[in-house]
Design an enzyme around this catalytic site. Structure first.
Site, PDB file in Angstrom:
ATOM      1  N   TYR A 133      50.729  43.985  12.507  1.00  0.00           N
ATOM      2  CA  TYR A 133      49.605  43.078  12.309  1.00  0.00           C
ATOM      3  C   TYR A 133      48.276  43.629  12.847  1.00  0.00           C
ATOM      4  O   TYR A 133      47.225  43.066  12.542  1.00  0.00           O
ATOM      5  CB  TYR A 133      49.869  41.734  12.996  1.00  0.00           C
ATOM      6  CG  TYR A 133      51.085  41.014  12.465  1.00  0.00           C
ATOM      7  CD1 TYR A 133      51.187  40.690  11.117  1.00  0.00           C
ATOM      8  CD2 TYR A 133      52.130  40.667  13.307  1.00  0.00           C
ATOM      9  CE1 TYR A 133      52.297  40.028  10.622  1.00  0.00           C
ATOM     10  CE2 TYR A 133      53.242  39.999  12.833  1.00  0.00           C
ATOM     11  CZ  TYR A 133      53.324  39.690  11.485  1.00  0.00           C
ATOM     12  OH  TYR A 133      54.421  39.034  11.004  1.00  0.00           O
ATOM     13  N   ILE A 134      48.293  44.649  13.640  1.00  0.00           N
ATOM     14  CA  ILE A 134      47.072  45.151  14.258  1.00  0.00           C
ATOM     15  C   ILE A 134      46.807  46.579  13.826  1.00  0.00           C
ATOM     16  O   ILE A 134      47.718  47.302  13.408  1.00  0.00           O
ATOM     17  CB  ILE A 134      47.141  45.063  15.803  1.00  0.00           C
ATOM     18  CG1 ILE A 134      48.358  45.801  16.328  1.00  0.00           C
ATOM     19  CG2 ILE A 134      47.146  43.620  16.257  1.00  0.00           C
ATOM     20  CD1 ILE A 134      48.482  45.786  17.843  1.00  0.00           C
TER      21      ILE A 134
END
Length: 885
Positions: A133-134
């Site tokens: 997600y990052i």
């Protein structure tokens, strides 16, 4: 089967706890061998390859591999962290979890890695989102400072498939900027982070041969005491404090937290201290977002200043950190100081920059060499030579061209090689047709200029390195201001700031004291960490720790909380030295004694007894009436003794003789005043606290009821007591002993009227900050003075600069008014500056003197506890005779 052999079946049927026979020579040899080969190999591997950073680039192996992998993936755009982790696993053999955690730490420090997405919160301790997600990419700083494959030493990865750097050619003391921490086998490393700009300043100072000093700086802010930093070496220690602000008397705000702590751990420590009764807190709220903001609500009746000290003493608002600068150098761990690390990194940076310049110089020389070859090859039309065109093979063509170039060899910077001639073969006809001799000459001249510039930089490599660091500061320094304030901390006595949350009781009949004897006689409030001093009627005394129930014996004379090093509390005593002995009087203090050890205020003779005893918290000295037993030869039965005429001595002093006669009783004749006088008070700006030890600026002698005036730069003021536990802000303009009759003069730029005003006023006592510049917070102070004959010169500027200066005597210009008064407009013209001139003489008769008008009436003189009577009246009363007249 022999006795020394164990079968698996037998072991399963017997006790699972098998005792190995270490007397067996074979077993002992195997253990020794395993330790020497396996354990030492493991320890060396953890030290060199896992936990301790390398001094060359300041990185641990996993960090180095992450940065190398990110460089391979770098295309200017963000990459998924999961992708970076997967790519790094080609070089790092320890799994994705360690890579992910190391990458998150690098990203949170915001120096080498730019981040996108939820990377957690280092203030609250919240973790980062999953790697899918990052995203992350290399920062511009990392691209400028960390990489150069031409000067990088390479080695094969753990599986031999890829190349990875031994160390990265970092041209900056990266280790000191980001800090490092690691625990290996048998040693650990803890290097605190330092300020970016201060590191660069130290680098430049070192290159110039100047002295430098480095102190830690933390992104969490707070304040730090570096008096024992010891250059970051083993044995040093620093104290780090949170920043605590007073919102009001019932609310505190923690806006900066100590390094290594989070708001969650901080709140947990506060709640723990509250549960143990060391502080009184009603509730704690965590409002942290981009900055820390922990709100502490105090219980009613709790001192905010005392609570601040208690938070430092009993919670994680103050922590001690022991740095331990351990780095890998020459494949071995070394314990050195941060200054040594910086020197090594600066020398390494200078060497790398020299190598880079050398490589650039060689490249430019090669470009110049080929440009010269190319020009001659084309201008001399060697490519059309019959011998060149009719060459049967490459060797003949090379030999022909070499012979043609022979007469031009002085124009070349080195010998012409076969590879140079082969490059001439590869020149296309289109390039030959477009050849421009003038542009070629300009290009060759530019190469010569570039070579000259590079050679100059190499000759002045130190100056070039200084400019390199200065350029880094100009480019990136604004983003890294110092966050942590450096100042000395005052020592906080835990017993002095602990809340008195317990009640102390005594059972005189059975000889017990304690906090659990709630049905017995109440003595005083105390805390669980206090000490108690106990005086007995026979003159013995000792100090014990507060407990729930403690046997102390009978014949107790006095019990109270003991304050160590308290020189203001004075004990006045009259005692009989032995049975039927002489009576002595003495004054003494008990500043520090060994706990649970018995002392004696008398000479220790058997039968000694304390006949008069008072405790005086401010050194008071009473007058005592002594009444003797009547005897035939005694003409005087009563006389007075005045303790104020005695000096305060040590506890072992014998004292002065009162009488050798038998005494019927002692009684109070008159309560006395303090013999210690006022208390001298100093303000120490380093710790922003008051003290009585002569540190800082002298404020004056303070008596009971005196106040401290605090004038702040933001236009506010307030008054406080002169207790050493008071906290003061860091924006103090003036701090002094408060005088209610002192006249102050202020010149201010009124934000409402847009004109300068002047006002004369007296400050009024107030514990809550009040504005003395008007209600508008944008009004600015131009001048503040307490000079009675203030004389100023106002110089005009701007469009009014042609006007003559205005001469103003404050007392003639405006009368003394309230502190809240607006004042009088000074001028409507633009002011350039105000100069304070020598004051005009003042009339001494104008000074008011009201300070001592209540000096006599304020004394609660409880004299005549026993009325004055004649010796005959006393004799008749003691002998039982009734007086008829």
């Amino acid at each position: 089967m022999s006795e020394d052999t164990y079968s698996t079946d037998a072991m399963e049927e017997t006790d699972p706890k098998i005792i190995v026979d270490t007397s067996n020579d074979v077993i002992r040899h195997q253990l020794r061998g395993m330790y020497q080969s396996w354990f030492l190999d493991y320890a060396s591997y953890v030290i060199l390859e896992r936990a301790v950073p390398n001094i060359e680039d300041g990185l641990k192996p996993v960090q180095r591999r992450i940065l190398h992998s990110m460089k391979l993936l770098d295309d200017g755009r963000f990459n998924k962290v999961a992708n970076i982790v997967g790519n790094t696993m080609q070089f790092h053999p320890h799994g994705d979890a360690s890579i992910y955690e190391a990458l998150v730490q690098l990203g949170q420090k915001e120096l080498l890695v730019e981040t996108q997405g939820n990377w957690g919160n280092t203030l609250t301790g919240a973790g980062a989102a999953a790697g899918r997600y990052i995203e992350a990419r290399l920062s511009q700083f990392a691209l400028d400072v960390v990489y150069n494959p031409k000067v990088t030493e390479w080695t094969l990865s753990y599986d031999g498939r890829k190349k990875e750097p031994v160390t990265l050619p970092v041209k900056f003391p990266l280790l000191l900027s980001k800090g490092a921490e690691g625990i290996a086998v048998g040693l650990s490393s803890k290097i605190l982070p330092h300020n970016f700009n201060e590191i660069i300043d130290a680098c430049i100072a070192y290159l110039r041969g100047e002295e430098f000093t480095l102190y830690p700086d933390f992104f969490t802010g707070g304040s730090i005491d570096v008096s024992r930093y010891n250059d970051g070496e083993r044995g040093g220690v620093v104290k780090i404090r949170a920043k605590i602000e007073k919102i009001d008397n019932k609310t505190l705000a923690i806006t900066e937290i100590p390094y290594g702590k989070t708001t969650a751990t901080l709140i947990e420590s506060i709640i723990k201290a509250q549960e143990t009764g060391k502080i009184k807190v009603r509730s704690v709220d965590d409002n942290t977002a981009q900055t820390a903001n922990v709100i502490v609500h105090l219980q009613p009746g709790t001192s905010s200043d005392k609570t601040i000290d208690a938070l430092y003493a009993f919670t994680d608002c103050e922590v001690s950190v022991s740095p331990n600068c351990c780095v890998i150098s020459d494949n071995k761990p070394h314990f050195i100081g941060v200054s040594d690390v910086l020197r090594h990194n600066v020398d390494s940076t200078r060497t790398i920059l020299g190598r880079e310049l050398g490589i650039q110089l060689d490249e430019v020389r090669e470009q110049l060499h080929f440009a010269s070859l190319e020009r001659i090859f084309i201008e001399e039309r060697i490519y059309k030579d019959k011998g060149y065109e009719e060459s049967e093979n490459r060797e003949e063509a090379i030999a022909h061209i070499r012979s043609r170039l022979e007469k031009f060899k002085d124009l070349f910077i080195r010998e012409v090689t076969d590879d140079d001639i082969i490059r001439l073969f590869e020149i296309k006809m289109g390039r030959i047709l477009k050849f421009n001799a003038q542009k070629c000459e300009e290009q060759i001249a530019a190469y010569h200029e570039r070579i000259k510039d590079l050679q100059s930089k190499l000759e002045h490599l130190t100056d070039y390195t200084i400019e390199w660091f200065a350029n880094l500061k100009r480019k990136y320094g604004d983003a890294y201001p110092r966050m942590t304030t450096i100042r000395n901390f005052d020592a906080i006595q835990a017993a002095a700031v602990a809340e008195a949350n317990e009640k102390l009781y005594i059972n005189r009949e059975e000889g017990f004291i304690g906090t659990s004897l709630k049905k017995d006689e109440y003595l005083c409030n105390c805390s669980s960490i206090d000490d108690v001093i106990i005086f007995y009627k026979d003159g013995r005394y000792k100090v014990v720790k507060v407990q729930e129930k403690l046997f102390i014996g009978k014949n107790v004379l006095h019990v109270d909380v003991f304050k160590r090093n308290d020189k203001r509390t004075v004990y006045n005593a009259i005692y009989r030295n032995g049975k039927g002995g002489t009576y002595y009087m003495k004054r003494f203090s008990v500043t520090g004694i060994t706990r649970d050890k018995e002392y004696n205020l008398t000479a220790g003779e058997p039968g000694s007894r304390v006949c008069w005893f008072t405790v005086n918290p401010n050194g008071e000295a009473e007058v005592v009436k002594v009444t003797l037993k009547p005897k035939l030869r005694l003409k005087t039965l009563q006389f007075d003794v005045d303790f104020s005429k005695m000096a305060i001595k040590g506890r072992s002093a014998m004292g002065n003789i009162v009488t050798r006669n038998e005494v019927h009783h002692f009684s109070l004749k008159e309560k006395g005043r303090s013999t210690l006088g006022g208390r001298d008070v100093w303000y120490d700006p380093d710790v922003m606290r008051l003290n009585y030890d002569g540190r800082g600026d002298y404020l004056g002698e303070f008596n009971s009821g005196d106040l401290v005036l605090v004038i702040q730069k933001n236009g506010e003021y307030y008054t406080s007591t002169f207790e050493a536990s008071n906290h003061y802000p860091d924006n103090i303009l003036r701090i002094e002993k408060f005088s209610p009759h002192k006249v102050w003069t202020a010149v201010l730029d009124d934000a409402d009227q847009k004109y300068p005003y002047i006002k004369r006023f007296t400050f009024e006592p107030t514990t809550k900050p009040q504005r003395y510049l008007g209600e508008n917070e944008k009004s600015e102070l131009l001048l503040l003075s307490d000079e009675p004959g203030l004389h100023i010169e106002v110089t005009f500027g701007g469009a009014d600069s042609f006007r003559p200066a205005l001469d103003v005597v404050a007392r003639d210009f405006i009368a003394v008014k309230s502190v809240k008064a607006k004042g009088k407009r000074l001028t409507t013209f633009t002011i350039d500056h105000i100069t304070e001139l020598p004051p005009v003489p003042t009339d001494e008769n104008e000074e008011e003197d009201c300070e001592n008008e209540n000096s006599d009436g304020s004394e609660e003189n409880e004299t005549a506890i026993e009325p004055d009577r004649s010796d005959d009246e006393v004799r008749d009363e003691l002998t039982g005779q009734h007086r008829l007249f």
